[in-house]
Write an enzyme that holds these catalytic residues in place. Structure first.
Site, PDB file in Angstrom:
ATOM      1  N   ALA A 410     -32.056  48.226 -24.023  1.00  0.00           N
ATOM      2  CA  ALA A 410     -31.214  47.498 -24.963  1.00  0.00           C
ATOM      3  C   ALA A 410     -29.741  47.726 -24.678  1.00  0.00           C
ATOM      4  O   ALA A 410     -29.332  48.741 -24.103  1.00  0.00           O
ATOM      5  CB  ALA A 410     -31.542  47.928 -26.393  1.00  0.00           C
ATOM      6  N   CYS A 411     -28.942  46.738 -25.084  1.00  0.00           N
ATOM      7  CA  CYS A 411     -27.484  46.865 -25.044  1.00  0.00           C
ATOM      8  C   CYS A 411     -26.958  46.330 -26.366  1.00  0.00           C
ATOM      9  O   CYS A 411     -27.476  46.696 -27.416  1.00  0.00           O
ATOM     10  CB  CYS A 411     -26.905  46.141 -23.829  1.00  0.00           C
ATOM     11  N   GLY A 412     -25.945  45.462 -26.325  1.00  0.00           N
ATOM     12  CA  GLY A 412     -25.441  44.890 -27.565  1.00  0.00           C
ATOM     13  C   GLY A 412     -26.096  43.575 -27.927  1.00  0.00           C
ATOM     14  O   GLY A 412     -26.263  43.254 -29.102  1.00  0.00           O
TER      15      GLY A 412
END
Length: 459
Positions: A410-412
Site C-alpha cells: 500500500a501507499c497513499g
C-alpha cells in the site's frame, strides 16, 4: 523598462516539484531561470508572448533534472549565466559574487549562496537600486531551505553550515523583496517540501522555522534532521550538467516494436516499463515488467528504480501521449528508449505470449495479509496502519528479499504500491496484492485507527 508583476512567469514542473521562471525584459527579449531540458512549456510561453530567450541562467548544478540552458544557447543564441565555481565545460558567462549583468533596464546581481551545492548562486533582480526579487534556487525556499546532503554524507554538516550563512545573507535583503525559489512542493531537493512556491523575505522571517533557530548549531541540527531519502539518479546529473547535456535537434523518437522485438530486448538485458494505470497493469501485464504509471511523478520513479544504461521499452494504452514519456525520461538523462509495444497488451496476447495478473483489492477485501507501506518515512510517521511493515519504494530493489510473504502492498492511493508489487514480482515473490486506496481507507474498513511515529516494524 520598469518591472511589473506580469513580467515574471513561473513555470511549474509538478512532478519534480520545481519552478523555472521566464522573465519578460520588455523589449522582446526574456531571461530563463533554471529551465529544464524539457523546454516545451517555456518555449510555448515565450512564443505566445513574442519573446526571444536572450539569457539562460542556472542557480546551481542541478541534481534532479538536466538543465535546458545549453539547449537554449544553441536554439536562441541565449547567453548562459552560471557560477564560475561550477567549472562548466561549455560556453557561458562565468559569474562570481557581486557580478552584475545588464538585462536592458533591469540588472541581475550574482550572490554566492553555497549550501545546497558548493557553487550555488542566487540572482538578485534590481530595477535601478530597488531590490525587486531574488531567484534563490536551492538556497532559501518557502518555509525551509534546500537539502545539503547531495554531495555525500561526509559533507552534509559543512554544507548545512554554509546554508546557514547563505540564508543570513539573503534575509538581510529588504522585507518586501520577493523570493523566487526553484525547489518547492514535491521536490526531493527540498528539506522538507512546503506547499507554497514563492514568498517574500519578510514572510520568511516570520514563518520559516529554520530562520527561527537561535544559533547555527540548532539550525544545522534541524536541517539535517529533516532530510529524507532522494532518488538514485541525483548522484549522476550534477556532472552531466557540468559537462553540458547533449543537444537535441528534434524530438527523440519512440518507435513501435513488435512482440518479438520486445522479447529480444528483454533477453538483451532491457527493461519493460508499463506506464498504464495501476488497475490496467493489475488486470494483465508482461511478466517481469515494472509498473510506473505515466503521471507527473513518472520521471522520479523511473530515475529512482531503473538504471540509465539499459534499453527501455514501454507498454502503453491507446490514449497515452508518447511524447510525455520521452520528455520525462530525457529531462533526467534517460535516453536509451528502445520504443513502445505496438498494439499494447492486446497485441502481446494475440501473439501467444503470457501475462501475469496482480490482485488489486479494496480495503474491505485486504484484511489478513501482512501490510507493507511503501511511502516515504515522513508520510509513514504522519499516520499508518497499526503493525505495518515500512519499506520505502526507493529501497525495494535492495530489500525485496526481506519483504513478508503474501503481503498487501500500500501507499497513499495505489500507484506507488503497484510499482512496489511489480518489483517484488521481479524478485520472485508471489501472492502479492495491492491496496486500492490508502491507510485511512484500510483502518476505516478494519475498525482501526491510524498510529503516528516510526516505532512499528520497519525493514
Amino acid at each position: 523598462m520598469g518591472f511589473a508583476d506580469d513580467h515574471l512567469i513561473p513555470l511549474v514542473d509538478e512532478g519534480l516539484g520545481n519552478s523555472a521562471y521566464l522573465l519578460d525584459l520588455g523589449d522582446g527579449r526574456a531571461l530563463a531561470m533554471d529551465a529544464s531540458r524539457d523546454l516545451r512549456a517555456l518555449n510555448a510561453t515565450a512564443e505566445r508572448r513574442g519573446l526571444r530567450i536572450a539569457f539562460a541562467a542556472d542557480t546551481h548544478l542541478h541534481a534532479d533534472f538536466l538543465s535546458g540552458a545549453v539547449q537554449l544557447g544553441h536554439d536562441t543564441g541565449a547567453t548562459v549565466l552560471a557560477s564560475a565555481a561550477g567549472r562548466r565545460a561549455f560556453a557561458h558567462k562565468a559569474l562570481v559574487d557581486g557580478d552584475e549583468v545588464d538585462l536592458g533596464g533591469l540588472t541581475l546581481r550574482a550572490l554566492a549562496t553555497p549550501g545546497h551545492t558548493d557553487e550555488h548562486l542566487s540572482f538578485l533582480l534590481l530595477d535601478g537600486s530597488r531590490e525587486i526579487g531574488v531567484f534563490t534556487g536551492g538556497s532559501l525556499i518557502v518555509n525551509s531551505a534546500a537539502r545539503t546532503d547531495l554531495l555525500g554524507p561526509q559533507r552534509t554538516e559543512e554544507l548545512a553550515r554554509a546554508q546557514y550563512r547563505s540564508l543570513k545573507l539573503l534575509t538581510a535583503l529588504p522585507d518586501e523583496t520577493a523570493v523566487w525559489p526553484t525547489h518547492g512542493a514535491g521536490s526531493f531537493c527540498s528539506a522538507p517540501p512546503g506547499t507554497e512556491r514563492t514568498t517574500t523575505i519578510g514572510a520568511q522571517k516570520h514563518a520559516n522555522p529554520l530562520l527561527a533557530a537561535p544559533d547555527e548549531d540548532t539550525f544545522v541540527a534541524q536541517l539535517i534532521a529533516s532530510l529524507g531519502t532522494y532518488p538514485a539518479y541525483f548522484d549522476r546529473l550534477g556532472e552531466i550538467n557540468r559537462r553540458g547535456p547533449g543537444l537535441l535537434t528534434e524530438q527523440p523518437p519512440l518507435p513501435a516494436l513488435s512482440a518479438q522485438q520486445v522479447w529480444a530486448l528483454i533477453a538483451d538485458g532491457g527493461y519493460v516499463v508499463d506506464v498504464r494505470a495501476a488497475a490496467d497493469y493489475a488486470a494483465g501485464h508482461i511478466p517481469g515488467s515494472l509498473s510506473i504509471p505515466l503521471r507527473d511523478q513518472f520521471a522520479t520513479w523511473l530515475g529512482w528504480l531503473l538504471p540509465d544504461t539499459a534499453p527501455l521499452v514501454f507498454v502503453t494504452s491507446e490514449s497515452q501521449d508518447l511524447s510525455e514519456i520521452v520528455w520525462q525520461a530525457y529531462k533526467i538523462g534517460y535516453e536509451r528508449l528502445a520504443g513502445h509495444l505496438r498494439g499494447g497488451m492486446d497485441a502481446w496476447l494475440a501473439d501467444g505470449n503470457p501475462q501475469t495478473t496482480t490482485s488489486f483489492l479494496t480495503a474491505s477485501r485486504a484484511a489478513g495479509r501482512p501490510y507493507v507501506d511503501v511511502r516515504q518515512e515522513s508520510e509513514f510517521a504522519a499516520g499508518h496502519v497499526p503493525g505495518a511493515v515500512h519499506i520505502e519504494l526507493g529501497a525495494l530493489n535492495d530489500s525485496a528479499a526481506d519483504a513478508p510473504t503474501g503481503p498487501v502492498v500500500a501507499c497513499g492511493h495505489g500507484e506507488r504500491a503497484m510499482t512496489a508489487a511489480s518489483l517484488l514480482e521481479r524478485a520472485g515473490h508471489t501472492d502479492i496484492a495491492v491496496l486500492d486506496g490508502g491507510p485511512a481507507d484500510y483502518t476505516a474498513a478494519q475498525g482501526q485507527r491510524l498510529v503516528t511515529g516510526t516505532e512499528d516494524t520497519r525493514l
